[in-house]
Design an enzyme around this catalytic site. Structure first.
Site, PDB file in Angstrom:
ATOM      1  N   GLU A 209       0.831  -1.201   0.000  1.00 36.44           N
ATOM      2  CA  GLU A 209       0.000   0.000   0.000  1.00 36.44           C
ATOM      3  C   GLU A 209       0.868   1.256   0.000  1.00 36.44           C
ATOM      4  O   GLU A 209       0.368   2.366   0.148  1.00 36.44           O
ATOM      5  CB  GLU A 209      -0.926  -0.004   1.221  1.00 36.44           C
ATOM      6  CG  GLU A 209      -2.171  -0.850   1.054  1.00 36.44           C
ATOM      7  CD  GLU A 209      -1.880  -2.305   0.735  1.00 36.44           C
ATOM      8  OE1 GLU A 209      -1.201  -2.970   1.530  1.00 36.44           O
ATOM      9  OE2 GLU A 209      -2.294  -2.771  -0.341  1.00 36.44           O
ATOM     10  N   ASN A 293      -0.176  -7.533  -4.104  1.00 35.18           N
ATOM     11  CA  ASN A 293      -0.834  -6.702  -5.121  1.00 35.18           C
ATOM     12  C   ASN A 293       0.175  -5.752  -5.769  1.00 35.18           C
ATOM     13  O   ASN A 293       1.138  -5.342  -5.142  1.00 35.18           O
ATOM     14  CB  ASN A 293      -1.965  -5.897  -4.490  1.00 35.18           C
ATOM     15  CG  ASN A 293      -1.462  -4.927  -3.435  1.00 35.18           C
ATOM     16  OD1 ASN A 293      -1.083  -5.345  -2.346  1.00 35.18           O
ATOM     17  ND2 ASN A 293      -1.418  -3.646  -3.746  1.00 35.18           N
ATOM     18  N   ASP A 335      -6.573  -4.899  -5.614  1.00 30.82           N
ATOM     19  CA  ASP A 335      -5.738  -5.159  -4.432  1.00 30.82           C
ATOM     20  C   ASP A 335      -5.765  -6.640  -4.066  1.00 30.82           C
ATOM     21  O   ASP A 335      -5.747  -7.002  -2.895  1.00 30.82           O
ATOM     22  CB  ASP A 335      -6.173  -4.306  -3.226  1.00 30.82           C
ATOM     23  CG  ASP A 335      -5.358  -4.593  -1.974  1.00 30.82           C
ATOM     24  OD1 ASP A 335      -4.137  -4.823  -2.097  1.00 30.82           O
ATOM     25  OD2 ASP A 335      -5.932  -4.613  -0.867  1.00 30.82           O
TER      26      ASP A 335
END
Lengths: 608, 189
Positions: A209, A293, A335
């Site tokens: 992230e 991801n 994701d």
């Protein structure tokens, strides 16, 4: 009795044993040719009553051969002892047991506790404090969790949030080595449980992230020195792709795909972090692990297949050389980290024995892969989904539903599954007695709006506004027993909140898991009937384990302490009025604070 | 007659111009290195009879009372990825900003100091990375998240996905000095 008679008896015994073994062997072989599904013996040794790694064994079955606790008596389980970790954040770790010592690893600040199982109440033997950098908490996407310590060669190994990996003397708690592997200033953290095999410790980074480039590293277990390191994006030389690399599908063949399947230089912030589970096949001498991801979440910012993210690698553990790769989600839209557990099984497939790898994946499919080649044998949905329409068995490619693809600056409604997927990190278990895979998972959908992402090192790199809600039926969690031979669920239970805990299967035909409200449950492995439950102090997102104590009796252990991405609303005291809080998870779990409070306690159960 | 008509037109013109008067916008930003002229305390406790000594520059009113600054702050809040950790006020890895609990103080001066200096449990220091005026603009927007700015200053409804009522429709939740969680249990999720 004369010596002769003794010898005769002994030899008779010997003969009968041989006979029995022959019969057993024949039976097993015939079973193998029929319906027998077993983990490879080299990756799942005989039950020894210990639980030395979170996945139980290299095959990652999370199955214990102990059967003192069984369907008939599990209702009598009672607490034997508890232990407060002193931390009230998400407890995703597995209590492990080596000999007569239990090792408990709490979330940040990641103190390791050794408990003496030989004494009443399992008092503390020692504790070890790695003192990780406090600022690392600011770049932990999904609570300051850790997924467990592991044991090997007299040492306990684990990762720390500030991207160190440590080795501690299992007997004394003395630090043997402590190596820094990443940099929190670019958003790099570590939360995964290491795998110990062949004198090495395998660990990878988190940070999908934050635009962190993913990698896995093999450390010398004795010294902590790096033996090899393989990135998940970039040139073949960085990914350790060489002449041995033989992916099964065309889509994964070509030179430097880790560069050419990205916009220029985007692979440098491309994610593909290795924060999940590893399995190891000693016969093939291959390790298996998934990649996270691609970054950012917003797919419009990274046209291309984004190799080698959201897929699975098979590598030589000694050199790191890649053998094959398969991409669950080429150009991942949602994701969907590909880091879940892989359960290694040997089973007949269309009449022939195959060495397979089973993976309940975030995108909602239960994949059966040939683990020697990476060929997809089967991919069946185990949860409700509308974001894709299956897997093309010729090309291996996920067939996406264009109606649910994210669009810049437009809210696309009701995408199922969500970003955390049909199933997130929390591993399933396999019982050799039932042939079922026990899958703790989610039933969630989301609204998703792609917005412009902005890369600033050490800050989140996402580019999406998300809110989640319960899927069809209104329940957010499910617990499914999947019949691997029949390729369909044997039974399935609904839970109001996402099932964010791992699970455990035993030879007593009992399976255990925990709920986010705090119930620790035991079910009949064959029918799913609830046999026993106990309300712990906080919600459960941990990994249950079982062991035979020094007194010869079977115990079951679980850490209670809600948190993680799903429980952030409680552990982070988030504000439920903002539906996008915790990347939209708060909208789904907004009522969780009405059911549980934060906590951090180990519970160990036994029969009276 | 002509005179009175002319004066009516004049009066109307005057009224129109004054109605058109816009709030003052300052487009020139101070340099990123410019320091803080505000002295803030993180505790209400100070030995002796007097409360902690604080000194504020008065910039609070300039930023909190100006819709342009607050709107800029909302834009910058996303541009600098503040929303990545705090969502749109509900919190994520960082604490929520729309409630009344403030570990390091909830005045705009406190918030400016928090952004500029960072905080030990995960808040990065943006000193030298974000121009000073923009830090004030972000802090002013953060104040609006809890409904603590005037309704004609706080932002209105988003053009994006709307996860909650707009800032100018939220009930005020003034910062409290009580009930704060421990930083280590709150700083992140």
């Amino acid at each position: 009795m004369s010596d002769g008679t003794m010898r005769e008896l002994a030899s008779m015994k010997h003969r009968s044993l041989v006979g029995l073994c022959t019969i057993a062997f024949v039976a097993m072989t015939s079973l193998c040719l029929g319906q027998s599904i077993v983990p490879p013996p080299s990756a799942s040794p005989q039950e020894d009553g210990q639980w030395v790694m979170p996945a139980k064994n290299y095959a990652s079955t999370r199955y214990s051969g102990l059967d003192e606790i069984n369907t008939a008596n599990v209702a009598n389980l009672r607490v034997d002892f508890t232990f407060s970790t002193g931390v009230v954040r998400g407890h995703e770790s597995a209590p492990i047991v080596v000999g007569s010592t239990m090792y408990v690893l709490a979330p940040y600040p990641l103190i390791l506790y050794a408990l003496d199982l030989t004494r009443p109440g399992a008092p503390l033997k020692w504790k070890y404090e790695p003192k990780p950098e406090a600022a690392a908490q600011g770049v932990a996407c999904c609570d300051v969790v850790n997924r467990g310590p592991t044991y090997g060669d007299g040492r306990i190994y684990y990762t720390t949030l500030d991207s160190h990996t440590v080795a501690v003397d299992a007997a004394t708690g003395r630090e043997i080595w402590n190596v820094k592997l990443g940099d929190i200033n670019i958003g790099e953290t570590m939360t995964m449980a290491p795998l110990f095999a062949r004198g090495k410790v395998f660990v990878g980074n988190s940070g999908g992230e934050y635009g962190v480039r993913g990698w896995i590293v093999a450390l010398d277990a004795a010294t902590g020195k790096s033996v090899w390191k393989a990135f998940s994006t970039g040139p073949d030389a960085d990914v350790l792709i060489g002449p041995d690399f033989k992916p099964f599908y065309d889509m994964d063949r070509g030179k430097d795909l880790g560069v050419t399947t990205w916009p220029p230089d985007a692979w440098q912030q491309g994610g593909g972090n290795v924060w999940g589970w590893l399995s190891y096949d000693p016969d093939l001498n291959l390790i298996y692990y998934g990649t996270g991801n691609p970054g950012p979440w917003n797919p419009d910012a990274r046209p291309g297949d984004n190799k080698w993210t959201a897929g699975i690698f098979a590598r030589d553990p000694d050199t790191g050389a890649a053998r094959w790769f398969y991409q669950w989600s080429p150009h991942d839209l949602y994701d969907h980290d590909g880091i879940n557990e892989q359960i290694l099984l040997d089973m007949p497939w269309q009449g022939k024995p195959r060495k397979v790898l089973v993976r309940p994946e975030r995108n909602g499919y239960l994949y059966v892969l040939d683990r020697t080649t990476g060929e997809v044998l089967s991919a069946k949905a185990f949860a409700y989904l509308n974001a894709s329409r299956g897997v093309d068995m010729k090309t291996g490619r996920l067939i996406e539903n264009p109606d649910k693809a994210p669009v810049m600056n437009k809210v696309v409604r009701d995408i199922c599954p969500t970003a955390p997927g049909a199933k997130d990190w929390n591993p399933s278990a396999f019982s050799v007695r039932t042939g079922y895979i026990y899958i703790p998972h989610n039933n969630l959908c989301m609204d998703y709006e792609g917005v412009e992402p902005n890369y600033i090192a050490g800050t989140p790199y996402i580019g999406a506004n998300v809110t989640m809600h319960a899927g069809p039926g209104g329940n957010m969690g499910e617990y499914t027993a999947w019949d691997i031979a029949a390729q369909k669920p044997a039974w399935s239970l609904k839970e109001p909140f996402p099932v964010w805990s791992s699970t455990l299967a035993t030879a007593g035909d009992v399976v255990f898991y925990g709920t986010m409200e705090g119930w620790f449950k035991a079910l009949d492995a064959r029918t799913g009937r609830l046999l026993w439950q106990f309300r712990t102090g906080s919600g459960i997102i941990g990994q249950p384990t079982t062991y035979r104590g020094p007194d010869g009796h079977q115990y079951v252990a679980i850490l209670s302490g809600v948190g993680g991405w799903a429980g952030a609303i409680v552990s982070g005291q988030l504000d439920r009025r903002d539906a996008t809080a915790a990347k939209g998870f708060v909208n789904a779990t907004r009522n969780l604070p009405d059911y549980t409070t934060a906590g951090g306690t180990l519970y160990v159960f036994r029969l009276p | 007659m002509m005179r009175s008509a002319a004066s009516t037109v004049l009066l109307a013109a005057l009224l129109l111009t004054s109605g058109c008067e816009r709030e003052k916008r300052e487009f020139k930003s101070e340099r990123a290195e410019s320091g803080d002229r505000d002295e803030v305390a993180l505790s209400s406790l100070s030995p002796g009879a007097t409360p902690p000594q604080v000194a504020t520059s008065g910039r609070a009113a300039t930023f909190e009372g100006n819709a342009y600054h607050v709107a800029q702050g909302k834009r910058l809040f996303t541009w600098f990825n503040c929303n990545g950790c705090h969502a749109m006020g509900g919190g994520d890895s960082g604490p929520p900003l729309m409630d009344d609990k403030w570990i390091y103080g909830g005045t705009i001066e406190n918030i400016v100091a928090t952004i500029r200096e960072g905080r030990p449990n995960g808040m990065p220091s943006f000193r030298g990375k974000i121009p000073d005026d923009q830090i004030w603009e972000i802090a002013a927007f953060v104040r609006s998240m809890g409904g603590n700015l005037s309704k004609n200053v706080a932002p209105q409804r988003n053009d994006d996905l709307n996860p909650f009522p707009a800032e100018n429709r939220r009930p005020p939740s003034p910062p409290t000095t009580g009930g704060q969680p421990l930083p280590a249990s709150r700083g992140t999720q």
